[in-house]
Design an enzyme around this catalytic site. Structure first.
Site, PDB file in Angstrom:
ATOM      1  N   LYS A   1       7.408 -12.906   2.825  1.00  0.00           N
ATOM      2  CA  LYS A   1       6.492 -11.777   3.024  1.00  0.00           C
ATOM      3  C   LYS A   1       7.285 -10.473   2.911  1.00  0.00           C
ATOM      4  O   LYS A   1       8.311 -10.289   3.587  1.00  0.00           O
ATOM      5  CB  LYS A   1       5.861 -11.857   4.411  1.00  0.00           C
TER       6      LYS A   1
HETATM    7  O1  G3P Z   1      -1.164 -11.846   8.690  1.00  0.00           O
HETATM    8  C1  G3P Z   1      -1.320 -10.531   9.129  1.00  0.00           C
HETATM    9  C2  G3P Z   1      -2.019 -10.518  10.449  1.00  0.00           C
HETATM   10  O2  G3P Z   1      -1.310 -11.290  11.380  1.00  0.00           O
HETATM   11  C3  G3P Z   1      -2.217  -9.125  10.999  1.00  0.00           C
HETATM   12  O3  G3P Z   1      -3.278  -9.212  11.889  1.00  0.00           O
HETATM   13  O4  G3P Z   1      -4.617  -8.585  13.863  1.00  0.00           O
HETATM   14  O5  G3P Z   1      -2.247  -7.735  13.612  1.00  0.00           O
HETATM   15  O6  G3P Z   1      -4.076  -6.871  12.125  1.00  0.00           O
HETATM   16  P1  G3P Z   1      -3.559  -8.043  12.935  1.00  0.00           P
END
Ligand code: G3P
Length: 216
Positions: free
Chosen positions: A83
């Protein structure tokens, strides 16, 4: 649409992997830090628990260092995908890793043109964050739809992983717009399997079946 699980929690992955629905997993520095364990050991165990790509994110900010970090992460398991946050340095790293045959997933994508540039640099996956756009009253899924249109217009093979999913409706919308993958937090996956009418229906079937057995 493929279902990936978006967590580094091994207990959640172990449980949900048994359902037979997972085709990959995504992590990020925040998710790994929550576990408080050796990240490389956690990543290796995730690769052993789920089939398919497992995303591991670099934390370096300069392309050369990102590439070195990626080469180390890639050695953890054959299913590791690197990533890379969407930055200029990230694009340079994606191109370099593409030349080395190391797959990348460009993350923290918030516009269709970012996704296009990531694909041009050679990313295998792009991760548009829908929830974080919705959080600021922007339309995250509209962005995903535009990415899908652009990729289809030019037969771009980079896969779109809808990320930052907040609820089952995001999963439904991702599937309706034709996203390749949705990476879903365990909490949302569990919400997807619950419906009160299913529970009520099962209860009624069982009660009626018991009545029949009593007669018999
Ligand atoms: O894979 C990316 C994800 O984990 C981000 O999620 O909820 O932190 O926006 P969030």
């Amino acid at each position: 649409m493929k279902i990936f699980i978006d967590t580094a929690n091994l207990e959640d992955i172990r449980e949900i992997a048994k359902w037979g629905i997972l085709e990959g997993a995504t992590t990020n520095p925040t998710l790994l830090s929550r576990e408080g364990k050796d990240p490389e050991k956690v990543l290796k165990e995730i690769c052993e628990l789920v089939p398919g790509p497992v995303s591991a994110e670099v934390t370096s900010e300069v392309a050369e260092d990102m590439v070195k970090e990626a080469q180390k992460l890639a050695k953890i398991h054959k299913n590791i995908v690197i990533k890379i946050p969407f930055t200029v340095e990230g694009l340079k790293a994606v191109r370099a890793l593409k030349e080395e045959g190391i797959k990348t997933n460009v993350t923290l994508v918030f516009t269709p043109v970012q996704a296009l540039l990531a694909a041009k640099a050679g990313a295998s996956f792009v991760s548009p964050f829908v929830g974080r756009l919705d959080d600021i009253q922007a339309n995250g899924m509209e962005m995903v739809e535009d990415i899908i249109t652009i990729f289809e217009n030019y037969d771009i093979q980079t896969e779109v992983i809808v990320a930052s999913i907040r609820h089952p409706m995001h999963v439904l919308e991702a599937a309706l717009v034709g996203a390749h993958i949705a990476t879903i937090p365990p909490k949302v996956i569990r919400q997807m399997v619950k419906h009160p009418l299913t529970d009520i229906g099962i209860q009624r079937f069982l009660e009626d079946w018991k009545k029949l057995n009593k007669k018999g």
